[in-house]
Design a protein around this motif. Structure first.
Motif, PDB file in Angstrom:
ATOM      1  N   ARG A 302       0.810  -1.203   0.000  1.00 44.90           N
ATOM      2  CA  ARG A 302       0.000   0.000   0.000  1.00 44.90           C
ATOM      3  C   ARG A 302       0.851   1.263   0.000  1.00 44.90           C
ATOM      4  O   ARG A 302       0.479   2.262  -0.617  1.00 44.90           O
ATOM      5  N   PHE A 306       0.407   2.540  -4.857  1.00 49.46           N
ATOM      6  CA  PHE A 306      -0.366   3.694  -5.292  1.00 49.46           C
ATOM      7  C   PHE A 306       0.517   4.925  -5.484  1.00 49.46           C
ATOM      8  O   PHE A 306       0.239   5.767  -6.347  1.00 49.46           O
ATOM      9  N   GLU A 307       1.599   5.038  -4.682  1.00 50.14           N
ATOM     10  CA  GLU A 307       2.529   6.145  -4.901  1.00 50.14           C
ATOM     11  C   GLU A 307       3.242   6.010  -6.250  1.00 50.14           C
ATOM     12  O   GLU A 307       3.414   6.993  -6.980  1.00 50.14           O
ATOM     13  N   VAL A 309       2.104   4.396  -8.849  1.00 46.60           N
ATOM     14  CA  VAL A 309       1.107   4.668  -9.884  1.00 46.60           C
ATOM     15  C   VAL A 309       0.969   6.172 -10.107  1.00 46.60           C
ATOM     16  O   VAL A 309       0.931   6.659 -11.251  1.00 46.60           O
ATOM     17  N   ALA A 310       0.895   6.928  -9.007  1.00 47.83           N
ATOM     18  CA  ALA A 310       0.760   8.380  -9.118  1.00 47.83           C
ATOM     19  C   ALA A 310       1.980   8.993  -9.802  1.00 47.83           C
ATOM     20  O   ALA A 310       1.847   9.874 -10.665  1.00 47.83           O
ATOM     21  N   ALA A 355       5.763  -1.589  -9.154  1.00 51.58           N
ATOM     22  CA  ALA A 355       4.414  -1.443  -8.612  1.00 51.58           C
ATOM     23  C   ALA A 355       3.592  -2.707  -8.844  1.00 51.58           C
ATOM     24  O   ALA A 355       2.866  -3.168  -7.957  1.00 51.58           O
ATOM     25  N   MET A 359       1.849  -5.278  -6.084  1.00 56.89           N
ATOM     26  CA  MET A 359       0.449  -5.679  -6.102  1.00 56.89           C
ATOM     27  C   MET A 359       0.313  -7.196  -6.166  1.00 56.89           C
ATOM     28  O   MET A 359      -0.587  -7.779  -5.554  1.00 56.89           O
ATOM     29  N   ARG A 372      -8.056  -3.174  -6.288  1.00 53.80           N
ATOM     30  CA  ARG A 372      -6.772  -3.685  -6.763  1.00 53.80           C
ATOM     31  C   ARG A 372      -6.825  -4.040  -8.247  1.00 53.80           C
ATOM     32  O   ARG A 372      -5.852  -3.816  -8.980  1.00 53.80           O
ATOM     33  N   ALA A 375      -6.884  -0.664 -10.166  1.00 47.00           N
ATOM     34  CA  ALA A 375      -5.573  -0.013 -10.108  1.00 47.00           C
ATOM     35  C   ALA A 375      -4.560  -0.735 -10.980  1.00 47.00           C
ATOM     36  O   ALA A 375      -3.735  -0.098 -11.650  1.00 47.00           O
ATOM     37  N   THR A 376      -4.608  -2.059 -11.000  1.00 46.75           N
ATOM     38  CA  THR A 376      -3.701  -2.819 -11.855  1.00 46.75           C
ATOM     39  C   THR A 376      -3.983  -2.547 -13.327  1.00 46.75           C
ATOM     40  O   THR A 376      -3.050  -2.369 -14.133  1.00 46.75           O
TER      41      THR A 376
END
Length: 529
Positions: A302, A306-307, A309-310, A355, A359, A372, A375-376
């Motif tokens: 976590r 997500f970091e 991804v950003a 990333a 995941m 999830r 996001a993937t």
């Protein structure tokens, strides 16, 4: 030629006046039809969308909007490009009537909006080749579309008022007379109506019923009609003034080669330092994570996924903007820029791989969820866009990047819609439960109508592993499916129907008919809500 054969000047003037009047008449008729169509779509939205959440209602309205757009732009040829855009828009507009996943419905709505912009662009400028347009042109098109949405029906109203000015002047006297007549008649009618209402109770009840309007209801009807009518007018009327706001062919700023190189070099150095420092466990897998002091699987994934991804989602637009907005002229500048861009692309792909590995470790330990999966999918699309940008830059065809990236995103979204992630998540998590892992019944129940048939089919195999909280969550999901299928008043509102809800209700009926209710026990769940 003999002068006797020449048309008289007065005849030419009369012909010009007649032609101009005919053109104004056609323009007025087109504007009027567009305004009437927008109003009709606004009324249709009020009739369909007041039933509650999105479902068949939203799909029908979007299809009506597409049909109205085709009729409004009937003079634009339906080539393969526009047929593809229309078919894609119709497909994604059908998602609310197909799936219950709110995220899929929302993103599909955004996809429809993008496709409507492309349809408007190609209708206003039929010669537009989407694959040949620059990134700056797409940004200009997005800005033009935003202006059209803000303007809405205003340009159509102004055009209608302008073309009707002469007609209005001719009827001004009659309109004034009618208004004076109404002013004299209304008090008289009011007096007579009051006396008649006093004379008959049934008539009084009828009149009271006609005028017993709830202000809040009236305002909500007007507001919903106005909002969707405004949006419909923006789409139907956009091609007429889109060409006057031709999308820009380039970005509104220009950077020198040194400035662009400095930006890329500093970002490259930052990303490289991160990759080098984190290399021991970013790609080391489970053993490195377990050996890290105070770091659990959940914290590792976590705090990283997500970091990353950003970072990747922000870095790609930066790379595009610097590449598109830089003045790179000499061969040396091109080589340096290409090298710095290539390094950045490689580092972004490494961070994307990191990333995804995070995941993968997280889902192996805790299972899949909709967040999830989504996001993937987003990360895979961003990664594909990075690779595609690099390929377009190498082949010196930057115009293909935007339409290719949009197409890839729409294709991935279509795959999610067709494959039904909710059902796949439950199936994968049930397989994990068979291997000895925990099954989260609460999360499975929260997947809604898309996942409920799969959950009920798997219930006999996983019921023994569920605790009371999970059993109550599944029972409430069953109750919600029954309530949505029957409606609070005993009848289903057809406007909110979706295929997922129908399938969920049938699955619940099979579940109850098979006497599987005992699998969820008879505990009292009301107090656990």
């Amino acid at each position: 030629m003999s002068t006797s054969m020449q048309p008289h000047p007065s005849a030419l003037a009369a012909a010009d006046i007649t032609g101009a009047a005919s053109a104004r008449g056609r323009m007025s008729a087109n504007v009027t039809r567009t305004l009437v169509g927008a109003i009709e779509l606004g009324i249709l939205a009020d009739l369909l969308l007041r039933a509650g959440g999105p479902g068949l209602n939203l799909t029908l309205w979007c299809w009506a909007l597409l049909a109205a757009g085709m009729m409004a732009n009937g003079d634009v040829p339906l080539d393969r490009r526009r047929v593809t855009l229309l078919a894609a828009a119709a497909f994604f507009a059908a998602v609310p009537a197909w799936r219950s996943d709110e995220a899929l419905v929302l993103v599909s709505g955004l996809a429809v909006l993008v496709l409507l912009v492309l349809l408007t662009w190609t209708a206003a400028l039929p010669a537009t080749e989407l694959a040949a347009r620059t990134i700056g042109a797409y940004i200009g098109a997005a800005w033009t579309a935003a202006l059209c949405i803000i303007a809405g029906a205003a340009p159509l109203v102004v055009a209608e008022a302008r073309t009707r000015t002469e007609v209005a002047a001719g009827h001004r006297h009659a309109v004034g007379a009618i208004l004076r007549g109404l002013a004299l008649a209304v008090p008289i009618v009011f007096i007579f109506a009051t006396l008649l209402m006093q004379a008959d109770a049934a008539y009084a009840s009828l009149v009271h019923g006609l005028f017993a309007w709830d202000a809040g209801t009236v305002i909500s009807h007007v507001a919903l009609t106005a909002v969707f009518g405004w949006l419909a007018a923006a789409y139907l009327g956009a091609p007429s003034h889109w060409a006057r706001r031709a999308p820009a062919a380039s970005l509104p700023f220009r950077l020198g080669a040194i400035e662009a190189g400095t930006i890329l070099a500093l970002v490259d150095a930052l990303f490289l330092s991160f990759v080098l420092v984190q290399a021991r466990y970013l790609f080391g897998g489970v053993s490195h994570v377990a050996g890290t002091l105070g770091l659990t699987y959940a914290e590792y994934a976590r705090r990283g996924f997500f970091e990353l991804v950003a970072v990747t989602a922000l870095a790609l637009p930066l790379l595009i903007a610097v590449t598109e907005g830089a003045r790179i002229e000499s061969p040396r500048e091109k080589r340096v820029h290409g090298m710095l861009s290539g390094v950045l692309i490689g580092l972004l792909l490494l961070m994307m791989a990191s990333a995804l590995s995070r995941m993968w470790i997280y889902q192996a330990e805790y299972g899949w969820t909709l967040l999830r999966v989504h996001a993937t999918a987003l990360m895979l699309w961003i990664g594909g866009s990075i690779v595609w940008f690099g390929a377009c830059a190498l082949r010196r065809t930057p115009g293909r990047f935007v339409i290719g990236s949009i197409g890839a995103g729409l294709a991935m979204l279509a795959c999610l819609v067709v494959l039904n992630p909710a059902a796949g998540i439950i199936t994968a998590n049930v397989q994990r439960a068979h291997a000895g892992s925990d099954f989260d019944g609460t999360d499975a129940a929260a997947l809604g109508a898309d996942g409920l048939p799969t959950l009920l089919a798997a219930l006999p195999a996983i019921a023994a592993t569920l605790d009371d909280r999970e059993r109550c969550a599944i029972r409430r999901a069953i109750d919600r499916a029954v309530a949505e299928a029957t409606g609070a008043g005993g009848g289903r509102d057809w406007r909110t129907v979706s295929l997922s809800n129908v399938r969920a209700h049938k699955a619940v009926a099979r579940h109850l008919a098979a006497s599987n209710a005992a699998l969820l026990s008879t505990i009292e769940c009301a107090s656990r809500r």
